[in-house]
Design a protein around this motif. Structure first.
Motif, PDB file in Angstrom:
ATOM      1  N   VAL A 233       0.851  -1.206   0.000  1.00 58.33           N
ATOM      2  CA  VAL A 233       0.000   0.000   0.000  1.00 58.33           C
ATOM      3  C   VAL A 233       0.878   1.244   0.000  1.00 58.33           C
ATOM      4  O   VAL A 233       0.531   2.274  -0.583  1.00 58.33           O
ATOM      5  N   ASN A 234       2.009   1.124   0.650  1.00 53.56           N
ATOM      6  CA  ASN A 234       2.930   2.255   0.744  1.00 53.56           C
ATOM      7  C   ASN A 234       3.836   2.345  -0.490  1.00 53.56           C
ATOM      8  O   ASN A 234       4.813   3.090  -0.485  1.00 53.56           O
ATOM      9  N   THR A 235       3.521   1.510  -1.515  1.00 51.72           N
ATOM     10  CA  THR A 235       4.285   1.444  -2.786  1.00 51.72           C
ATOM     11  C   THR A 235       5.743   1.052  -2.551  1.00 51.72           C
ATOM     12  O   THR A 235       6.645   1.508  -3.237  1.00 51.72           O
ATOM     13  N   ARG A 249      -3.576   0.484  -4.427  1.00 50.86           N
ATOM     14  CA  ARG A 249      -3.621   0.960  -3.050  1.00 50.86           C
ATOM     15  C   ARG A 249      -5.018   0.751  -2.439  1.00 50.86           C
ATOM     16  O   ARG A 249      -5.161   0.404  -1.255  1.00 50.86           O
ATOM     17  N   SER A 250      -6.052   0.950  -3.246  1.00 53.56           N
ATOM     18  CA  SER A 250      -7.409   0.814  -2.725  1.00 53.56           C
ATOM     19  C   SER A 250      -7.677  -0.616  -2.273  1.00 53.56           C
ATOM     20  O   SER A 250      -8.251  -0.863  -1.212  1.00 53.56           O
ATOM     21  N   LEU A 253      -5.809  -1.323   0.913  1.00 47.76           N
ATOM     22  CA  LEU A 253      -6.496  -0.745   2.078  1.00 47.76           C
ATOM     23  C   LEU A 253      -7.690  -1.587   2.502  1.00 47.76           C
ATOM     24  O   LEU A 253      -7.971  -1.746   3.706  1.00 47.76           O
ATOM     25  N   LEU A 284       1.563   4.952   7.714  1.00 48.97           N
ATOM     26  CA  LEU A 284       0.995   4.884   6.367  1.00 48.97           C
ATOM     27  C   LEU A 284      -0.291   5.709   6.276  1.00 48.97           C
ATOM     28  O   LEU A 284      -0.489   6.480   5.332  1.00 48.97           O
ATOM     29  N   LYS A 287       0.363   9.393   6.354  1.00 49.60           N
ATOM     30  CA  LYS A 287       0.944   9.809   5.070  1.00 49.60           C
ATOM     31  C   LYS A 287      -0.134   9.940   4.002  1.00 49.60           C
ATOM     32  O   LYS A 287      -0.175  10.918   3.251  1.00 49.60           O
ATOM     33  N   LEU A 288      -1.007   8.949   3.919  1.00 47.42           N
ATOM     34  CA  LEU A 288      -2.050   8.973   2.898  1.00 47.42           C
ATOM     35  C   LEU A 288      -3.102  10.048   3.164  1.00 47.42           C
ATOM     36  O   LEU A 288      -3.829  10.457   2.268  1.00 47.42           O
ATOM     37  N   ILE A 317      -9.517   6.332  -2.386  1.00 46.81           N
ATOM     38  CA  ILE A 317      -8.505   6.197  -1.331  1.00 46.81           C
ATOM     39  C   ILE A 317      -8.992   6.853  -0.038  1.00 46.81           C
ATOM     40  O   ILE A 317      -8.887   6.288   1.057  1.00 46.81           O
ATOM     41  N   SER A 318      -9.532   8.055  -0.159  1.00 45.82           N
ATOM     42  CA  SER A 318      -9.999   8.777   1.032  1.00 45.82           C
ATOM     43  C   SER A 318     -11.062   7.989   1.765  1.00 45.82           C
ATOM     44  O   SER A 318     -11.050   7.873   3.000  1.00 45.82           O
ATOM     45  N   LEU A 321      -9.460   4.987   3.373  1.00 48.95           N
ATOM     46  CA  LEU A 321      -8.640   5.448   4.498  1.00 48.95           C
ATOM     47  C   LEU A 321      -9.506   5.721   5.729  1.00 48.95           C
ATOM     48  O   LEU A 321      -9.174   5.329   6.853  1.00 48.95           O
TER      49      LEU A 321
END
Length: 1385
Positions: A233-235, A249-250, A253, A284, A287-288, A317-318, A321
C-alpha cells in the motif's frame, strides 16, 4: 490426519479411493499415450505403485502420493487444456482427501504457478489454490506466500471474471492466514515456543522484516503477510510476497481493513503485531491523509469545486482510508492512544466548511460510527479531555458538529437565495415541496431527512466501493445534516451510557478500557463539561428548524436525557441551560425572550457557548418563514399571561402556539415527571413555562388542584384553539396532574425544591395581583395537588406549603384568596381523612400540625376566608370529628375566634359548629377542652348580632352542665396537668379541678346575667340558678364559698349598679314588635333582672344555708345578702321592692324552728344572736326608710314614692320570724322604732290599683291584710311581754299606749302630713302632677280591734306594777272619752 493415512489394510473406503485413483490414472494414460508418452509411462508407474501400496498393508497410500503427483505435474506442463483440466481435477480430489503433504503441496503450487504465468485455466487454478489452503494447514511459509502471490497476480489480469474471482479468493485466503493464528494459539500453550522448521531460514533471511525469531509458524505467516500488505500500500517492495508485480492501493487498504476488523485479538495479544500496527500502519495512514488535509475547496462561478490536481484527494482512497481509521479507532484505541488523537483531530478537521461535501459526509459517517459506542466516548474523554496537555477531542468533536449543523442550515438558505457558497451542493428543496416529510426548514428552505440510517454508512458505501467510480457520487444536500442529527442523538445516548454505566460499559474486552469507580465521577463531570455547550448549540437550531413531530421528539428526548444526566451529576449550569432551551422552544421567540428576561445569568451562559448563534437562527427562522406556512402550524391562540417582564406591546398582542410548542410542552412535562429528583432550582423555570402555557391554552384550576379547559373566544378571525387541540387539552391537563402526582416518588430534598419553586411562582402571581391584574392560580392549585399526593409524608412539606398558602389567603385580590383558602381547607380535610401510618387519633403532634394552618386563618380579616374556614370546620366535624382527640382545642378556638364585626352569616356558621361540638362530641373531647367549650359558648351568648344565637348558646351551657353531671365520676377522676386552662379563684385553697370546671360555667353564666339584652339576662339568670339548684350539690363545701363570693355576690352588685344607671326612656319598639308597658324602659327591664337575680341568690342562700353556716364567714355573707335585699326593698320600683321583701321573708322563715348545732353551745348562741340582730336592723332600716313621710320640694324633680299595701303587708309579716329570735334582746328603744314603722305604715295612703288586693283579702273582721298584720305583731309582743318571767314586762305600758294610738284611728283617720298641698281631690283624682290616684281607707275596724286588744291586755295585766305605775287605766279612759267625743261630732 488424512483420510487414507488413517484407513489402512482392509478398510473398504481406502480400497475404493485407490481403485478410483487407478482408474483416473488409466484414463490419463490412455489420453496421453500418443502425444505424451512420457506422461503415459509415469501414469503406469503410478498405477503400479498404487497397486503395491494397496496390497501391502504395511505401506500407506499417503507415502506414495508425492510419487504419483509427478504425472499430474507433467500433464499441467503440456499446455493441453483437456489434459490440464483432468490433472487439476485429480489434484483437487487428492487435496480433498487430505493425502497431500507439505512437499506435495509445493509440487502442486509450482504447477499452478506455471499455469498462472501462462494464463491457462485461471479460474480452475484459483479453485485449486483455495482447496489447497483451506482443506488443511500443510501449506505455510514460502509455499503459502507463493500461493498468495499467484492469486494477487491473477487479480490484476484483464479478464473481469478472473479479477473478481481472484479478489474474492485473496480476501478468503488472507482471512484464512489470520484464522490459523487462533488455531495455533489454541493448540499450543504459548505463543513464544521456538518453532524449528523450514521457515527458520526464511525468518533469518532478512532481519529488516521486524519479525521475531521466536514467532510460531502461522503467526509468522500472518505477520509477514500483513507487513507486506502495508509495504505494498505504501508502494514499497514486499519482503515475503516475492513475485508481486502490482497491487492497487485501494485493494490493499480494503485487505488491511478486513484484517484489522476481524482479527483484532491477534494484534492485541502479540507484541510484534502491535509494533507493526503502531510504526507502520499508522504512519501509512497519516501519510495517505496528507492530500485530504491539505486540500481546500475554492469556489468558482461555473462549477461547484476546483482544486489543484496534485493535491486533489482521491475519493476511493480517502473513503477507504477513513474506513480504516474508523476500525483503528474502534478496535485499537487502547494501544494507539496518541495515534487515535491524531486521527480524530484530522477527522474533525474534515468537517470544516472549506472541505468538499463528500469528504465532510465521509467524516460525519466515521464520527457516527464512533458516537454509537459509549466505551469509545469514555476512552476519548479519559485519554484526551481529562489530560492537561492533550487535545479536547470530545469537546472539539461536538463543537464541530454544532458548527456544522448551523453552517448547513445557513448554507442551504444562502444557496436558495442565489448566494455563492463554499461547497458544491445540489439545490435544496424549497419549503412548498416539503409536504409532510421529515426534515428541517430554515429561511424557507426544506432539507429532507435521510431515512435509511442507522447505519447511514451502508447506504453511502454501497455506492462508493465500486472501483470504476473514480469520482465521488452525488450526495444529497440534506445528507450531511441528517447524519449530524443522527450523531447528536447517538452521542447523547452514549454519554448517558457512560454516566449510567450500562452493561456494555462493564463488559471486559481486549480492546476496551475499563473505567474504575474512582475514575468514573471525574470522567462523567468532564464529559458533561466537554459536550454540553456543543450539543446545545446544535440542538437549538435543529429543534427550531425541524418540521415533523418525530424528528422534534427525538431531539427533545435527547435534550431531556442530557439535562437529566447533568442533574444527576449536580452540573447545574448545563442542566438549567438545556431545560431553558426546551422551555424557550415552547413559545414564539419574542414571547420566550420576554418572559425569560429575568434569567440573565442563564442567558449569559448560553451566549458564551451556544445561545448567540442558535438564538440568531431562532429569530431568523421566525422572521423569514413564509407567513402562510407558519400559520398552518398554529393550533392555539391565547392571551399573554400578565408578567412583570412582559413589555406592553407583547401584552396587547395574542400569543400563537404551534404544534411544536405543544410538543415541547409535553417534553417538559415528561422531563419533570421522569427526572423531578434532579431538577432542583430548575423547577422554577419548568413551572414558569407550564404556567404560561396553561394560561395561553385557557386551562383553569378545578377541585383538587387539577386543571380544566375553559376555552376562550378567538382572538383573531378564524383563529382560535383548533378542534384537535381542544381534544388534547384534557390530555395535557392529565399530564400536568401526573407530573405533580409523581412528586410522591421524589426524595424529601427534591420535594422541597418543587414546593419552593411553586411558592416562588405564587409570590410572583401575588405581586401582579396587587396591581389589579388577573392573577394566575396555577401555582396555588399545584401546591394543593402536590400536598394531596404526598399525604404519606405530609409532615415533610406541611409547614412550607401551608405557610405560603396562608399568605395567599391574606391577599386583597378575591380570586387569590379564594384559591388560597380552598387549598388550605381541602388539604386539611384530606389530611384528616387520610390513613396515616400512625393512626391520627393517637398522633398528637400530627393532629396539632394539620390543624395549625386552619387555626391561623382566624387571623385573616377577610370575611370570605373566615366563612370558608368555618365551613371546613363544619365538614371536619361531620366527617372526622371522632378522631380529633388532640385537635379539639384548635377546633374550638377557631369557632370562638369569630368577632362581632364578622356579620351574622359568619356567626351563624360558627355557632352551627359549636352546636355540633357540644351536642355530639363532648363525650370524646379531652377534659382540658371543656373550659374552652364553656368560654366559647359564653362568647356566643354575649354576641349581639343575633339574639336567637345568644339564647341558644345559653341553652348549650345548660347542656354542658348536664354533661358534667352525667359524667361526674369520669371527670372527677381525670386530672389535667396544665392548670392554666382553668381560671383561678382566689381565696380557695386546692379547689378540685372538677369544681373549677363548674365554677368556670357559673362565672360565665354570671357574666351573661348582666348582658345588655333583657332576654339574654333572663335566660342566663334562669339557667344559672337552675344549674346551681340542680347540680350545686356536686361542689365541695369550700367551693361554695367561692361560688357565693366570686359569682353570686358580684352578680348582685353588678345588677344593682346597672339597674341604678339604667335609662327610664321608652325603648324603641323597632318595627311591629309590641312591648308591654311594664317593660317599655331599660329601667323596667333591669328591674325584672334584679328581681330574678335577687330571688335566685336568696333561694340559693336559703337552700345551702346549713352548708354556708359551717364556713368561716357566714355572718358576713348573711349581712351582705340582707344589705342587697335592703337596697332592693328600698327601690322606687314596686316590683323590685316587693320581690326583695319576698326574698327576705323566705330567708327569715327558712327553718325558723331549727338552728345548726355547733360543737360549742355558747358559740352557737352568740353567732345566732349576731345574725338575727343584723336581720332586725335590716328590717328596721327597710321599715323606717320605706314608710318615711317625704315631701316634694318645688325645686326638685324627684317624684313622690308611695309604697304599696302589698309591700307594707309583706314587711309587717316578716317581723314575727325575726322577733322569735330577738325577743330576749328586744329593748324599749327597739320597740319604739318598731312602733314608728307600724304607725307610718298605717298612715301610708292606699293606691287605687291596690284596692282589689285589699278587698279580696278582707277578713270577717273587715281588716285589711296590713292592719291585720300590724295587730298580729302587737299581739305577739304583748303575749311575749305577759309571759311569766318575761324580760319585756316593762314594755307593757308602751304597748298599751301604741294600741291606744291605733284605736284613735277609728274616729280620727291618720293623715299623710306635709303633702296635703299635693293631694287635692278633684273628682277622686289628683292633679295632673300626680301619677297615682289614692283612695280613702276605713280605719274603724282597725281602731275597734286595737281597743279590744287593749282591753284584753288590761284585764290580764291590771295588777302589774308597771301598769299601775304608768296610769294605763287613766289613758284608756282618756282615749275612750276622746273617741266618744269624736263620734258625737
Amino acid at each position: 490426519m488424512s483420510f487414507v493415512r488413517t484407513s489402512t489394510g482392509g478398510n473398504e473406503s481406502v480400497h475404493k479411493f485407490v481403485e478410483a485413483l487407478r482408474a483416473d490414472f488409466k484414463t490419463l494414460s490412455l489420453e496421453t499415450k500418443k502425444k505424451y508418452p512420457l506422461i503415459k509411462e509415469s501414469c503406469e508407474e503410478a498405477i503400479s505403485k498404487l497397486s503395491a501400496a494397496s496390497n501391502n498393508q504395511q505401506t500407506s497410500v499417503y507415502y506414495t502420493v508425492n510419487q504419483i503427483l509427478y504425472p499430474l505435474v507433467q500433464g499441467c506442463e503440456t499446455k493441453d487444456l483437456k489434459i490440464i483440466k483432468y490433472c487439476l481435477g485429480m489434484m483437487q480430489r487428492l487435496i480433498t482427501q487430505q493425502v497431500v503433504d507439505q512437499k506435495g503441496a509445493r509440487y502442486i503450487t509450482d504447477a499452478l504457478w506455471m499455469l498462472m504465468e501462462n494464463n491457462i485455466e485461471e479460474v480452475k487454478v484459483l479453485q485449486t489454490v483455495t482447496l489447497l489452503l483451506t482443506t488443511n494447514t500443510v501449506v505455510h511459509g514460502e509455499t503459502l506466500a507463493k500461493s498468495l502471490v499467484l492469486c494477487f497476480r491473477l487479480h490484476y489480469s484483464k479478464n473481469s471474471t478472473i479479477v473478481n474471482t481472484a479478489g474474492a479468493t485473496i480476501r478468503q485466503l488472507v482471512s484464512l492466514v489470520f484464522e490459523r493464528v487462533y488455531l495455533e494459539k489454541d493448540s499450543v500453550a504459548t505463543l513464544h515456543g521456538v518453532n524449528q522448521n523450514a521457515n527458520k531460514e526464511t525468518l533469518d533471511a532478512d532481519n529488516g522484516t521486524g519479525a521475531s525469531a521466536e514467532m510460531q509458524t502461522f503467526a509468522a505467516d500472518a505477520f509477514f503477510l500483513f507487513q507486506d500488505l502495508v509495504q505494498l500500500v505504501n508502494t514499497d517492495q514486499p519482503y515475503w510476497l516475492i513475485g508481486m508485480t502490482e497491487m492497487t492501493r485501494s485493494f490493499g487498504l480494503e485487505l488491511l481493513e478486513a484484517v484489522l476488523t476481524n482479527f483484532s485479538a491477534v494484534f492485541h495479544e502479540n507484541n510484534d503485531f502491535r509494533l507493526l500496527l503502531k510504526e507502520r500502519v499508522c504512519a501509512l495512514v497519516i501519510k495517505l491523509f496528507s492530500p485530504n488535509v491539505k486540500h481546500r475547496q475554492v469556489p468558482t462561478p461555473n462549477n461547484g469545486n476546483t482544486a489543484v490536481p496534485n493535491d486533489k484527494p482521491y475519493f476511493p482512497i480517502s473513503m477507504r482510508l477513513l474506513r480504516l481509521v474508523a476500525i483503528l479507532i474502534q478496535k485499537y484505541h487502547t494501544i494507539l492512544v496518541t495515534e487515535c488523537e491524531i486521527f480524530l483531530s484530522l477527522i474533525i478537521k474534515f468537517l470544516d466548511p472549506d472541505k468538499p461535501h463528500w469528504q465532510r459526509s465521509l467524516a460525519l459517517e466515521v464520527i457516527h460510527k464512533l458516537a454509537t459506542k459509549p466505551n469509545l466516548i469514555a476512552f476519548f474523554c479519559k485519554s484526551y479531555d481529562l489530560k492537561n496537555h492533550a487535545t479536547n477531542i470530545v469537546h472539539d468533536m461536538i463543537s464541530a458538529l454544532g458548527t456544522y449543523v448551523r453552517y448547513s442550515l445557513i448554507n442551504a438558505a444562502a444557496l436558495q437565495n442565489g448566494q455563492p457558497t463554499a461547497s458544491n451542493q445540489n439545490n435544496p428543496t424549497t419549503a412548498h415541496n416539503a409536504g409532510n416529510h421529515c426534515g428541517f426548514m430554515f429561511r424557507g428552505v426544506y432539507l429532507s431527512l435521510v431515512a435509511t440510517f442507522p447505519p447511514v454508512w451502508l447506504k453511502l458505501c454501497s455506492n462508493l466501493e465500486m472501483l470504476d467510480k473514480l469520482e465521488s457520487p452525488i450526495i444529497p444536500d440534506s445528507y450531511g445534516i441528517s447524519v449530524a442529527y443522527a450523531i447528536l442523538l447517538d452521542i447523547t445516548r452514549s454519554i448517558g451510557g457512560v454516566i449510567q454505566r450500562t452493561p456494555e460499559m462493564q463488559q471486559p474486552a481486549h480492546n476496551t478500557d475499563i473505567i474504575t469507580e474512582e475514575e468514573h465521577k471525574p470522567l462523567c463531570l468532564q464529559l458533561i463539561t466537554s459536550s454540553w455547550a456543543g450539543l446545545l448549540s446544535a440542538f437549538v437550531p435543529l429543534i427550531d428548524a425541524s418540521v415533523d413531530e418525530a424528528t422534534t421528539d427525538n431531539i427533545l428526548k435527547a435534550m431531556q436525557n442530557f439535562a437529566a444526566l447533568c442533574g444527576l451529576l449536580d452540573q447545574l449550569g448545563p442542566r438549567d441551560a438545556f431545560i431553558m432551551a426546551i422551555c424557550r422552544a415552547s413559545f414564539p421567540p419574542h414571547y420566550a425572550a420576554a418572559i425569560f428576561a429575568n434569567n440573565a445569568h442563564m442567558d449569559a451562559d448560553l451566549r458564551g457557548h451556544a445561545r448567540s448563534n442558535s438564538q440568531d437562527l431562532n429569530n431568523q427562522f421566525m422572521n423569514t418563514c413564509n407567513e402562510g406556512d407558519f400559520r398552518q402550524q398554529i393550533v392555539a391562540v391565547g392571551t399573554p399571561l400578565p408578567s412583570a417582564s412582559l413589555p406592553q406591546n407583547i401584552m396587547q398582542a395574542p400569543v400563537m402556539l404551534t404544534t411544536k410548542n405543544l410538543q415541547c410542552m409535553r417534553a417538559i412535562l415528561f422531563l419533570a415527571r421522569s427526572n423531578g429528583s434532579i431538577l432542583g432550582t430548575s423547577w422554577h423555570i419548568v413551572l414558569q413555562t407550564l404556567q404560561h402555557l396553561v394560561w395561553i391554552l385557557g386551562l383553569k384550576p378545578s377541585t383538587g388542584g387539577s386543571l380544566q379547559a375553559f376555552p376562550k373566544p378567538a382572538v383573531e378571525a378564524n383563529v382560535g384553539i383548533q378542534t384537535a387541540v381542544m381534544a388534547d387539552l384534557p390530555v395535557l391537563s392529565q399530564m400536568l396532574s401526573q407530573l405533580f402526582e409523581s412528586s410522591q416518588y421524589l426524595d424529601d430534598v427534591a420535594l422541597h425544591h418543587l414546593i419552593e419553586a411553586l411558592c416562588k411562582l405564587s409570590h410572583e402571581a401575588m405581586e401582579l395581583a396587587y396591581a389589579n391584574r388577573e392573577p394566575s392560580l396555577f401555582a396555588v392549585a399545584k401546591l394543593l395537588e402536590t400536598g394531596l399526593v404526598n399525604m404519606p409524608r405530609i409532615e415533610v412539606l406541611w409547614r412550607p406549603l401551608t405557610n405560603h398558602l396562608l399568605e395567599v389567603c391574606q391577599h386583597r385580590h378575591i380570586r387569590m384568596r379564594e384559591w388560597g383558602v380552598e387549598a388550605i381547607t381541602y388539604l386539611v380535610k384530606s389530611a384528616l381523612q387520610f390513613k396515616h401510618s400512625v393512626p391520627l387519633k393517637e398522633n398528637m403532634e400530627l393532629q396539632t400540625m394539620l390543624l395549625s394552618p386552619l387555626s391561623e386563618l382566624s387571623a385573616v380579616m377577610h370575611a370570605d376566608v373566615r366563612q370558608r374556614q368555618l365551613d371546613c370546620v363544619l365538614q371536619i366535624l361531620n366527617g372526622a370529628g371522632e378522631i380529633l382527640s388532640f385537635g379539639w382545642p384548635a377546633i374550638i378556638e377557631i369557632i370562638g375566634a369569630v368577632n362581632e364585626h364578622h356579620g351574622e352569616p359568619l356567626i351563624r356558621t360558627a355557632f352551627q359548629c359549636l352546636q355540633l361540638v357540644i351536642t355530639d362530641f363532648l363525650t370524646v373531647m379531652p377534659w382540658r377542652c371543656l373550659p374552652l367549650c364553656i368560654r366559647t359558648a359564653a362568647k356566643f351568648g354575649s354576641q349581639t348580632q343575633e339574639l336567637n344565637i345568644s339564647l341558644t348558646a345559653i341553652g348549650l351551657m345548660w347542656n354542658i352542665s348536664d354533661f358534667f353531671n352525667q359524667n361526674q365520676d369520669k371527670l372527677m377522676t381525670t386530672q389535667v396537668d396544665d392548670g392554666a386552662i382553668l381560671p383561678e379563684f382566689p381565696g380557695t385553697v386546692k379547689m378540685p379541678q372538677f369544681d373549677k370546671l363548674w365554677m368556670c360555667l357559673y362565672a360565665k353564666l354570671g357574666e351573661l346575667c348582666v348582658d345588655l339584652r333583657p332576654a339574654v339576662r333572663k335566660s342566663a339568670g334562669q339557667t344559672l340558678f337552675s344549674t346551681i339548684s340542680a347540680h350545686g350539690s356536686l361542689l365541695n363545701p369550700p367551693t361554695w364559698q367561692a361560688l357565693v363570693w366570686q359569682v353570686l355576690f358580684p352578680l348582685l352588685d353588678n345588677v344593682r349598679a346597672l339597674s341604678s344607671s339604667a335609662s327610664n326612656e321608652k325603648v324603641d319598639a323597632s318595627g311591629n314588635i309590641l312591648i308591654h308597658h311594664s317593660r317599655n324602659t331599660a329601667q323596667k327591664q333591669w328591674a325584672e333582672t334584679q328581681v330574678l337575680t335577687l330571688s335566685g341568690v336568696c333561694r340559693v342562700f336559703n337552700t345551702k344555708r346549713e352548708l354556708l353556716q359551717m364556713l368561716g364567714d357566714f355572718e358576713r355573707a348573711w349581712s351582705l345578702v340582707l344589705e342587697f335585699i335592703q337596697n332592693a326593698a328600698l327601690s322606687k320600683n314596686g316590683e323590685v321592692s316587693l320581690a326583695a321583701l319576698k326574698s327576705l321573708q323566705e330567708i327569715m322563715y327558712h327553718n325558723a324552728d331549727k338552728t345548726v348545732q355547733l360543737t360549742d353551745e355558747e358559740t352557737t348562741r352568740i353567732k345566732d344572736a349576731e345574725i338575727w340582730t343584723i336581720a332586725w336592723n335590716i328590717w328596721l332600716n327597710i321599715g323606717i326608710e320605706s314608710t318615711k313621710i317625704t315631701t316634694k320640694n318645688n325645686d326638685t324633680q324627684e317624684e313622690f314614692y308611695v309604697p304599696s299595701q302589698a309591700f307594707l303587708t309583706a314587711l309587717i309579716q316578716i317581723f314575727p320570724a325575726i322577733f322569735q329570735h330577738i325577743h330576749q334582746r328586744f329593748t324599749l328603744a327597739d320597740f319604739e322604732k318598731f312602733c314608728i314603722v307600724l304607725t307610718n305604715a298605717v298612715c301610708i295612703p292606699v293606691q287605687t290599683d291596690a284596692v282589689p288586693y285589699i278587698m279580696s283579702s278582707v277578713s270577717d273582721s273587715l281588716l285589711t291584710p296590713l292592719h291585720d298584720g300590724i295587730l298580729d305583731c302587737m299581739d305577739l309582743i304583748q303575749k311575749e311581754a305577759t309571759k311569766e318571767g318575761s324580760n319585756l314586762k316593762h314594755m307593757i305600758p308602751v304597748i298599751f299606749r301604741q294600741l291606744l294610738v291605733f284605736s284613735k284611728f277609728a274616729c280620727a283617720p291618720p293623715a299623710y302630713t306635709g303633702v296635703e298641698h299635693k293631694y287635692v281631690k278633684t273628682a277622686n283624682h289628683y292633679t295632673n302632677n300626680a301619677s297615682v290616684e289614692m283612695v280613702s281607707m276605713n280605719f274603724i275596724p282597725f281602731g275597734e280591734k286595737s281597743i279590744s286588744i287593749c282591753v284584753k291586755l288590761y284585764q290580764s295585766t291590771a295588777t302589774e306594777e308597771c301598769v299601775m305605775h304608768e296610769n294605763i287605766l287613766h289613758e284608756i279612759i282618756k282615749v275612750g272619752f276622746v273617741i266618744k267625743c269624736l263620734n258625737l261630732k
